[in-house]
Scaffold this active site. Structure first.
Site, PDB file in Angstrom:
ATOM      1  N   SER A 113     -12.068   3.019   0.744  1.00  0.00           N
ATOM      2  CA  SER A 113     -11.224   2.174  -0.287  1.00  0.00           C
ATOM      3  C   SER A 113      -9.895   2.914  -0.635  1.00  0.00           C
ATOM      4  O   SER A 113      -9.019   2.317  -0.901  1.00  0.00           O
ATOM      5  CB  SER A 113     -12.055   2.181  -1.410  1.00  0.00           C
ATOM      6  OG  SER A 113     -12.506   3.344  -1.618  1.00  0.00           O
TER       7      SER A 113
ATOM      8  N   HIS B 257     -10.290  -2.446   5.559  1.00  0.00           N
ATOM      9  CA  HIS B 257     -10.858  -2.292   4.249  1.00  0.00           C
ATOM     10  C   HIS B 257     -11.263  -3.569   3.646  1.00  0.00           C
ATOM     11  O   HIS B 257     -10.655  -4.544   3.266  1.00  0.00           O
ATOM     12  CB  HIS B 257      -9.814  -1.840   3.176  1.00  0.00           C
ATOM     13  CG  HIS B 257     -10.628  -1.560   1.692  1.00  0.00           C
ATOM     14  ND1 HIS B 257      -9.949  -1.446   0.758  1.00  0.00           N
ATOM     15  CD2 HIS B 257     -11.683  -1.221   1.472  1.00  0.00           C
ATOM     16  CE1 HIS B 257     -10.566  -1.369  -0.247  1.00  0.00           C
ATOM     17  NE2 HIS B 257     -11.822  -1.046   0.038  1.00  0.00           N
TER      18      HIS B 257
ATOM     19  N   GLU C  92      -7.837  -5.363   3.589  1.00  0.00           N
ATOM     20  CA  GLU C  92      -6.595  -4.713   3.905  1.00  0.00           C
ATOM     21  C   GLU C  92      -6.541  -4.008   5.200  1.00  0.00           C
ATOM     22  O   GLU C  92      -7.479  -3.473   5.599  1.00  0.00           O
ATOM     23  CB  GLU C  92      -6.418  -3.539   2.906  1.00  0.00           C
ATOM     24  CG  GLU C  92      -6.078  -4.136   1.560  1.00  0.00           C
ATOM     25  CD  GLU C  92      -6.282  -3.061   0.366  1.00  0.00           C
ATOM     26  OE1 GLU C  92      -5.437  -3.083  -0.547  1.00  0.00           O
ATOM     27  OE2 GLU C  92      -6.937  -1.946   0.430  1.00  0.00           O
TER      28      GLU C  92
ATOM     29  N   ASN D 234      -6.570  -0.742  -4.569  1.00  0.00           N
ATOM     30  CA  ASN D 234      -6.949   0.239  -5.326  1.00  0.00           C
ATOM     31  C   ASN D 234      -5.693   0.992  -5.974  1.00  0.00           C
ATOM     32  O   ASN D 234      -5.979   1.910  -7.046  1.00  0.00           O
ATOM     33  CB  ASN D 234      -7.822   1.211  -4.618  1.00  0.00           C
ATOM     34  CG  ASN D 234      -9.271   0.651  -4.429  1.00  0.00           C
ATOM     35  OD1 ASN D 234      -9.681   0.006  -5.600  1.00  0.00           O
ATOM     36  ND2 ASN D 234      -9.906   0.621  -3.433  1.00  0.00           N
TER      37      ASN D 234
END
Length: 298
Positions: free
Chosen positions: A134, A155, A167, A206
């Site tokens: 992540s 991801h 992602e 994130n």
């Protein structure tokens, strides 16, 4: 959707991926394996021991059963997906895979060791080795292999069978053909929505989300407001589907902590500095939804 048959395009256009593997069958690994199997791919799930294999298989079976119960999947499709899944405790069984997605715990040394092991056993020179991390730097995993140009991040988000976003994270060494192949696979075979991200701390989501969650936890820690009021403020005041404290529980407090530490260590951004309360929750084993208790009880 069914994955097309395997062909060799000699790198001229994105190769067709049919033989896949997932390393790790925890919450994310099991979800990713389910997505791959439902999309028609042949899937091998690699785990550290038979207990982990049993737990991973049970997670997938439970998730598929729920999908059938909710009318999201037919019983026949569920059975077909399960038939495409195999489990192993021997990483050497992944030798013929075209795509391997690492979904182990957010520990850099563990992940680097996995990538070194995959590099030693995966024989297809066109194979793609991917990480579901992540926030950790993809280039560090790539450098554990002899083929860094074939390594990138793919991801997924929790829960992987439901969340549409993926992602695609390219390191400075990732080949353009690898990025294109992964993007096409995620979009056309898995039916997900890929976005392109650079190999920067936290990637896209994130990098924005973790400072937000940390800020909410610091607000709770300081006694500024209760967790219920913090969450209600963002749900009812900002039209968020879930408040930040509940979202941290869903993501996993250990995952939030690892991501915050990774982002803060590289950027020094005070907004990403892990709150002491978050660290103490993880120390206590209160990890959120997956442990039955975090800031809330489940």
């Amino acid at each position: 959707m069914t994955a097309p048959t395997d062909t060799d395009n000699e790198g001229k256009t994105p190769m067709v991926i049919a033989r896949t593997a997932v390393v790790g069958s925890g919450l994310m690994g099991a979800g990713i394996a389910e997505v791959l199997a439902k999309s028609g791919c042949d899937v091998i799930v690699s785990e550290v021991d038979t207990a982990a294999v049993d737990a991973g298989r049970a997670r997938i079976e439970k998730s598929l059963a729920k999908a059938v119960e909710r009318g999201k999947l037919t019983a026949g499709d569920s059975e077909a997906a399960l038939a495409r899944l195999r489990f192993t405790t021997d990483i050497a069984d992944l030798a013929d895979r075209q795509l391997v997605i690492e979904a182990a715990s957010e520990n850099e040394e563990v992940k680097r060791s996995i990538f070194a092991g995959l590099d030693a056993v995966v024989t297809d020179e066109h194979a793609i080795l991917a990480s579901n991390t992540s926030s950790m730097p993809i280039i560090r995993f790539a450098q554990a292999t002899t083929r860094p140009e074939r390594v990138l991040g793919i991801h997924f988000f929790n829960p992987a069978p439901v969340q549409p976003l993926v992602e695609i994270v390219s390191s400075v060494l990732t080949a353009e053909e690898v990025r294109e192949t992964a993007t096409a696979f995620v979009s056309e075979v898995l039916g997900k929505a890929p976005v392109q991200a650079s190999d920067r701390p936290g990637f896209i989501v994130n990098a924005l989300l973790i400072p937000y969650l940390c800020s909410a936890i610091r607000m709770l820690e300081s006694g500024y407001a209760t967790k219920e009021d913090i969450d209600a403020g963002m749900v009812k005041g900002c039209a968020h589907p879930m408040g930040p404290i509940a979202l941290a529980d869903l993501v996993g407090l250990d995952t939030c902590l690892f991501a915050a530490e990774s982002i803060f260590s590289e950027t020094g951004d005070p907004a990403a500095k892990p709150p002491v309360l978050l660290s103490r929750m993880v120390d206590a084993g209160l990890l959120g939804v997956k442990s039955g208790r975090g800031f809330y009880e489940y």
